[in-house]
Motif scaffolding. Structure first.
Motif, PDB file in Angstrom:
ATOM      1  N   ASN A 159      49.696  17.890  19.662  1.00  0.00           N
ATOM      2  CA  ASN A 159      49.194  16.877  18.685  1.00  0.00           C
ATOM      3  C   ASN A 159      48.701  15.645  19.538  1.00  0.00           C
ATOM      4  O   ASN A 159      48.300  14.599  18.504  1.00  0.00           O
ATOM      5  N   LYS A 160      48.786  15.614  20.621  1.00  0.00           N
ATOM      6  CA  LYS A 160      48.231  14.189  21.213  1.00  0.00           C
ATOM      7  C   LYS A 160      47.170  14.214  22.127  1.00  0.00           C
ATOM      8  O   LYS A 160      46.929  13.405  22.804  1.00  0.00           O
ATOM      9  N   ILE A 186      46.040  15.039  25.865  1.00  0.00           N
ATOM     10  CA  ILE A 186      46.871  14.691  27.192  1.00  0.00           C
ATOM     11  C   ILE A 186      47.813  13.523  27.012  1.00  0.00           C
ATOM     12  O   ILE A 186      47.480  12.774  26.370  1.00  0.00           O
ATOM     13  N   ALA A 234      39.447  10.675  26.500  1.00  0.00           N
ATOM     14  CA  ALA A 234      39.408  11.087  25.231  1.00  0.00           C
ATOM     15  C   ALA A 234      38.275  10.469  24.290  1.00  0.00           C
ATOM     16  O   ALA A 234      37.883   9.441  24.681  1.00  0.00           O
ATOM     17  N   SER A 265      37.597   4.494  22.918  1.00  0.00           N
ATOM     18  CA  SER A 265      38.851   5.286  22.747  1.00  0.00           C
ATOM     19  C   SER A 265      39.898   4.860  23.794  1.00  0.00           C
ATOM     20  O   SER A 265      41.071   5.400  23.654  1.00  0.00           O
ATOM     21  N   ASN A 266      39.334   4.399  24.772  1.00  0.00           N
ATOM     22  CA  ASN A 266      40.232   4.250  25.836  1.00  0.00           C
ATOM     23  C   ASN A 266      40.345   2.746  26.861  1.00  0.00           C
ATOM     24  O   ASN A 266      40.908   2.599  27.615  1.00  0.00           O
ATOM     25  N   SER A 273      44.410   5.224  30.541  1.00  0.00           N
ATOM     26  CA  SER A 273      43.662   5.795  29.479  1.00  0.00           C
ATOM     27  C   SER A 273      44.291   7.124  28.984  1.00  0.00           C
ATOM     28  O   SER A 273      44.258   7.324  27.884  1.00  0.00           O
ATOM     29  N   ARG A 274      45.346   7.466  29.787  1.00  0.00           N
ATOM     30  CA  ARG A 274      46.134   8.951  29.431  1.00  0.00           C
ATOM     31  C   ARG A 274      47.081   8.487  28.639  1.00  0.00           C
ATOM     32  O   ARG A 274      48.023   9.504  28.350  1.00  0.00           O
ATOM     33  N   ASN A 286      49.603   7.783  25.965  1.00  0.00           N
ATOM     34  CA  ASN A 286      49.448   7.871  24.703  1.00  0.00           C
ATOM     35  C   ASN A 286      50.455   6.650  23.963  1.00  0.00           C
ATOM     36  O   ASN A 286      51.242   5.909  24.472  1.00  0.00           O
ATOM     37  N   HIS A 287      50.226   6.416  22.550  1.00  0.00           N
ATOM     38  CA  HIS A 287      50.738   5.600  21.840  1.00  0.00           C
ATOM     39  C   HIS A 287      52.431   5.688  21.432  1.00  0.00           C
ATOM     40  O   HIS A 287      52.446   6.978  20.727  1.00  0.00           O
ATOM     41  N   TYR A 315      49.858   0.637  21.160  1.00  0.00           N
ATOM     42  CA  TYR A 315      48.294   0.208  21.012  1.00  0.00           C
ATOM     43  C   TYR A 315      48.192  -0.890  20.067  1.00  0.00           C
ATOM     44  O   TYR A 315      47.127  -1.680  20.070  1.00  0.00           O
ATOM     45  N   TYR A 357      41.874   4.392  16.155  1.00  0.00           N
ATOM     46  CA  TYR A 357      42.080   5.624  17.184  1.00  0.00           C
ATOM     47  C   TYR A 357      41.991   7.137  16.433  1.00  0.00           C
ATOM     48  O   TYR A 357      42.107   7.990  17.064  1.00  0.00           O
ATOM     49  N   PHE A 381      43.850   8.756  14.518  1.00  0.00           N
ATOM     50  CA  PHE A 381      45.050   9.554  14.752  1.00  0.00           C
ATOM     51  C   PHE A 381      46.470   9.089  13.765  1.00  0.00           C
ATOM     52  O   PHE A 381      46.243   7.834  13.526  1.00  0.00           O
TER      53      PHE A 381
HETATM   54  C1  LIG Z   1      43.852   6.438  25.294  1.00  0.00           C
HETATM   55  S1  LIG Z   1      43.542   7.919  24.660  1.00  0.00           S
HETATM   56  C2  LIG Z   1      45.349   8.453  25.036  1.00  0.00           C
HETATM   57  C3  LIG Z   1      45.400   9.946  25.902  1.00  0.00           C
HETATM   58  C4  LIG Z   1      44.822  11.014  25.339  1.00  0.00           C
HETATM   59  N1  LIG Z   1      45.709  11.707  24.531  1.00  0.00           N
HETATM   60  C5  LIG Z   1      44.096  11.870  26.130  1.00  0.00           C
HETATM   61  O1  LIG Z   1      43.967  13.189  25.716  1.00  0.00           O
HETATM   62  O2  LIG Z   1      43.314  11.558  26.875  1.00  0.00           O
HETATM   63  C6  LIG Z   1      43.779   7.773  23.002  1.00  0.00           C
HETATM   64  C7  LIG Z   1      43.661   8.931  21.927  1.00  0.00           C
HETATM   65  O3  LIG Z   1      45.003   9.583  22.389  1.00  0.00           O
HETATM   66  C8  LIG Z   1      45.612  10.281  21.104  1.00  0.00           C
HETATM   67  N2  LIG Z   1      46.922   9.772  20.748  1.00  0.00           N
HETATM   68  C9  LIG Z   1      47.447   8.498  21.570  1.00  0.00           C
HETATM   69  N3  LIG Z   1      48.677   8.200  20.888  1.00  0.00           N
HETATM   70  C10 LIG Z   1      48.721   9.135  19.897  1.00  0.00           C
HETATM   71  C11 LIG Z   1      49.880   9.359  19.134  1.00  0.00           C
HETATM   72  N4  LIG Z   1      50.997   8.950  19.169  1.00  0.00           N
HETATM   73  N5  LIG Z   1      49.754  10.705  18.452  1.00  0.00           N
HETATM   74  C12 LIG Z   1      48.466  11.392  18.275  1.00  0.00           C
HETATM   75  N6  LIG Z   1      47.657  11.259  19.145  1.00  0.00           N
HETATM   76  C13 LIG Z   1      47.560  10.245  19.837  1.00  0.00           C
HETATM   77  C14 LIG Z   1      44.563   9.850  20.148  1.00  0.00           C
HETATM   78  O4  LIG Z   1      43.572  10.948  19.952  1.00  0.00           O
HETATM   79  C15 LIG Z   1      43.845   8.917  20.788  1.00  0.00           C
HETATM   80  O5  LIG Z   1      42.316   8.404  20.084  1.00  0.00           O
END
Ligand SMILES: C[S@@+](CC[C@H](N)C(=O)[O-])C[C@H]1O[C@@H](n2cnc3c(N)ncnc32)[C@H](O)[C@@H]1O
Length: 423
Positions: free
Chosen positions: A136-137, A139, A197, A213-214, A233-234, A236-237, A272, A290, A292
């Protein structure tokens, strides 16, 4: 974009009883500039590359491997904005900048000195993590070895730095210049960029989508820019993240450290947004900025987990109140005390806010100092300096201020200031 505003909630802040209790702001690049435009603006014509002939000249000096290509003169900025690229920077990963010639020349100096300096301590192949799909997030970043508080997680240069102007047309000019900036990077960097993303399913604005997004906000030449660091960028929050980051304009770098022990296979997260906001505010922000819904362990508890935030605010306002008052009107829980200061530290830890402990440790240092306990003051000043390093970087004013305090607690205004008051 993700921003860390290192506004330094250090020693001086404690002197100001009006100081806001939110101690960390993580604002993001104008959240409406892209989302709103996508929804509201008309379909743009096919995006032609910018015409390079008329304005290609300013700021040609420097490490640039391409001739700068510029917008027309913009009265609002009293400048043009140009794309500058150095494909050789950072071991051939390259860097493209879109900014004013004046700021570009500052960045050129930085790039030249960085090329002459040691590379950043963690480069692509030596970091203690790997990226994998996370449920659900998209990468995410997973630890590959045990990490302790203070361990370096990542440190990277960006390959894109952009002026956060709001004068170019979103659907046309801004996207064109952005794409140009990316197209001048080495092929592997281009591919890496477009693989990051995205939030909007709109091919016309894909470059801006990736940036929004990044990107992380980076102050260059006194102007907020947005920078894209592909590795950062990879991450997550989480509202209770196990890592903390800071940006260093002087070295064009983004650095992440662990803030508590992390086990192999555990996801490494950063925040974030300001984790001191309420559950509802955090969720709204993350959804808007973002797209999500956060389901971190704090958010799973919902509004119930806001209670400790109120308690944090209550204690911080008591500890930050330096105006002497009549001891007879104070109760145990309303008077500043080392017990309250230590309770504050435990509250931060219980919420998973170890990345912001400099403020709680700092409060404890001042509290101990205010009752004449040099040992307690030094202990917590040391911890505050160590924590400030994780949040603002080792060269930050906060770290220096806490070290100065630790070296001479009796020279600080807080020394013995509460000695006559209940503790
Ligand atoms: C900076 S990117 C982080 C890396 C991203 N997951 C990827 O696949 O490259 C930000 C995006 O990751 C996802 N994301 C980050 N933190 C999340 C979280 N706690 N729950 C769900 N999605 C999250 C959201 O889609 C967000 O817009």
């Amino acid at each position: 974009s993700i921003e860390k505003v290192g506004r330094g909630a250090g020693l001086e802040a404690h002197q100001n009883t009006d100081e806001e209790l939110i101690i960390s702001d993580s604002n993001h690049w104008d959240t409406t500039s892209l989302g709103g435009s996508i929804l509201n603006q008309e379909q743009s014509p096919f995006l032609q590359p910018p015409d390079s002939s008329p304005n290609a000249s300013p700021g040609s000096n420097g490490p640039w491997t391409h001739d700068p290509i510029c917008t027309e003169y913009r009265p609002a900025l009293n400048s043009t904005l140009c794309v500058y690229t150095d494909t050789t920077f950072n071991n051939g990963r390259g860097i493209s900048i879109f900014t004013t010639p004046e700021i570009a020349s500052q960045i050129a100096d930085t790039i030249s000195s960085l090329k002459a300096a040691e590379p950043l301590s963690i480069q692509a192949k030596t970091h203690p993590w790997t990226t994998i799909p996370v449920p659900n997030k998209g990468i995410g970043v997973i630890a590959t070895e045990p990490l302790s508080r203070g361990d370096l997680v990542s440190s990277f240069h960006p390959y894109l730095v952009l002026h956060t102007e709001n004068i170019l047309s979103t659907t046309d000019e801004r996207e064109k210049f952005l794409r140009l900036a990316i197209s001048q990077l080495p092929k592997s960097s281009q591919e890496q960029f477009y693989d990051l993303a995205k939030m909007f399913d709109d091919e016309r604005l894909v470059a801006q989508d990736v940036v929004k997004s990044n990107g992380f906000n980076l102050d260059v030449g006194g102007v907020v820019h947005v920078a894209v660091f592909p590795e950062a960028s990879r991450f997550n929050h989480a509202c209770d993240p196990n890592a903390q980051y800071y940006l260093t304009p002087d070295t064009l770098s983004h650095t992440i450290h662990a803030t508590r022990p992390i086990q192999p296979n555990e996801e490494i997260t950063i925040s974030y947004t300001t984790p001191f906001r309420s559950y509802a505010q955090r969720q709204e922000y993350l959804k808007t900025a973002y797209d999500f819904t956060c389901s971190c362990s704090r958010c799973q508890k919902g509004e119930e987990a806001d209670e400790p935030l109120h308690e944090i605010n209550r204690i911080q306002s008591i500890l930050g109140d330096w105006i002497p008052r009549d001891p007879s009107t104070s109760t145990e829980s309303s008077a500043p005390s080392v017990r309250l200061a230590e309770q504050l530290i435990r509250l931060y830890q219980s919420l998973g806010l170890e990345g912001w402990l400099d403020y709680a440790y700092g409060n404890a240092a001042l509290m101990y100092n205010s009752i004449g306990s040099i040992r307690g003051a030094k202990k917590y000043a040391h911890l505050a300096a160590e924590s400030a390093k994780l949040r603002y970087g080792p060269e930050s004013g906060d770290v220096a201020a806490w070290k100065t305090f630790e070296g001479d607690t009796q020279g600080h205004w807080s020394w013995m200031i509460r000695k006559s008051r209940p503790i």
